[in-house]
Design a protein around this motif. Structure first.
Motif, short mmCIF file in Angstrom:
data_model
loop_
_atom_site.label_atom_id
_atom_site.label_comp_id
_atom_site.label_asym_id
_atom_site.label_seq_id
_atom_site.Cartn_x
_atom_site.Cartn_y
_atom_site.Cartn_z
N LYS A 102 -3.03 -2.65 -7.21
CA LYS A 102 -1.63 -2.45 -6.84
C LYS A 102 -1.51 -1.10 -6.15
O LYS A 102 -2.39 -0.23 -6.30
CB LYS A 102 -0.71 -2.51 -8.06
CG LYS A 102 -1.00 -1.44 -9.08
CD LYS A 102 0.00 -1.46 -10.24
CE LYS A 102 -0.22 -2.63 -11.16
NZ LYS A 102 0.61 -2.52 -12.39
N THR A 105 2.18 3.75 -5.66
CA THR A 105 3.59 3.94 -5.98
C THR A 105 4.04 3.05 -7.13
O THR A 105 5.13 3.27 -7.68
CB THR A 105 4.45 3.66 -4.74
OG1 THR A 105 4.12 2.36 -4.22
CG2 THR A 105 4.22 4.71 -3.66
N GLU A 106 3.22 2.07 -7.51
CA GLU A 106 3.57 1.15 -8.59
C GLU A 106 2.80 1.45 -9.87
O GLU A 106 2.93 0.73 -10.86
CB GLU A 106 3.30 -0.30 -8.16
CG GLU A 106 4.06 -0.74 -6.93
CD GLU A 106 3.65 -2.13 -6.47
OE1 GLU A 106 2.85 -2.78 -7.18
OE2 GLU A 106 4.12 -2.57 -5.41
#
Length: 229
Positions: A102, A105-106
């Motif tokens: 992922k 930012t996640e």
């Protein structure tokens, strides 16, 4: 998020403005920290690879793309080879996305821990692939300057690495090595024992990134392509 801005929602216009300003500052701080984190990971990757610039990693990765069958490793090599970005941050963000599954930012804390655990493992596998690729090139008679070092410890764990000294660093490295070997010789009694001791310590440290457990058993053996130490 209101707590991160050190505010409670008060309902008044003044509070809303103050809340919005503090929220914007908090988001800017989080964005800046995310960028710093990616650059820290980039520095860790280059340090583990023994390189000073990403092109020294991305360049060799290009030649390995067609030689990797494992899907996860192939994704990692593809990300390393994808040097189309203007700066180290965007390149490393792409590599980190592959490692975590992922975008940064996640991430949460577990994702970061997973990336830091996977990075040395994948990089160790990448280094072994580089070494095998270079060995095949050497066997085919193609130009090859770096040395391939392979280290095996008593448990059977093995690490292969391409090593070399940049021309602009040799003048500083060689005298330092000579001084170190002279000091070890004084301690152990002979130049050959000094060389063996220094190689054993370096071999142990070469194995460390791959997670190999070190014991007080016999020191690892080290071989260099084009000769045995």
């Amino acid at each position: 998020m209101p707590l991160s801005a050190h505010l409670r929602w008060g309902g008044g216009g003044g509070n809303r403005d103050e809340f919005a300003n503090n929220l914007a500052l908090s988001l800017d701080e989080l964005t800046g920290r995310c960028r710093e984190l990616i650059l820290e990971l980039c520095a860790e990757l280059l340090a583990a690879a023994g390189e000073r610039a990403r092109v020294a990693v991305s360049g060799p990765a290009v030649g390995l793309i067609d030689e990797v069958l494992d899907p996860q490793m192939r994704s990692f090599v593809l990300a390393l080879s994808n040097d189309v970005y203007e700066d180290d941050h965007d390149w490393m963000a792409s590599v980190a996305t592959v490692l975590a599954g992922k975008a940064p930012t996640e991430w949460n804390d577990r994702d970061l821990a997973a990336v830091r655990a996977r990075l040395p493992q994948r990089l160790a596998a990448f280094n072994r692939l580089r070494a095998l690729h270079a060995e095949r090139r050497a066997a085919d008679g193609l130009p090859f300057e770096a040395l391939r070092i392979s280290v095996t410890d008593p448990s059977g764990a093995e690490e292969a690495r391409l090593v070399g000294v940049a021309h602009d660093e040799r003048s500083a490295v060689e005298p330092a090595v000579d001084d170190l070997l002279a000091r070890i010789t004084e301690a152990v009694g002979s130049p050959q024992r000094a060389h063996n001791a220094a190689l054993a310590i370096l071999a142990e440290r070469l194995l460390a990134p791959a997670g190999a457990a070190r014991t007080d058993a016999d020191p690892p053996s080290a071989k260099i392509a084009e000769g045995v130490l």
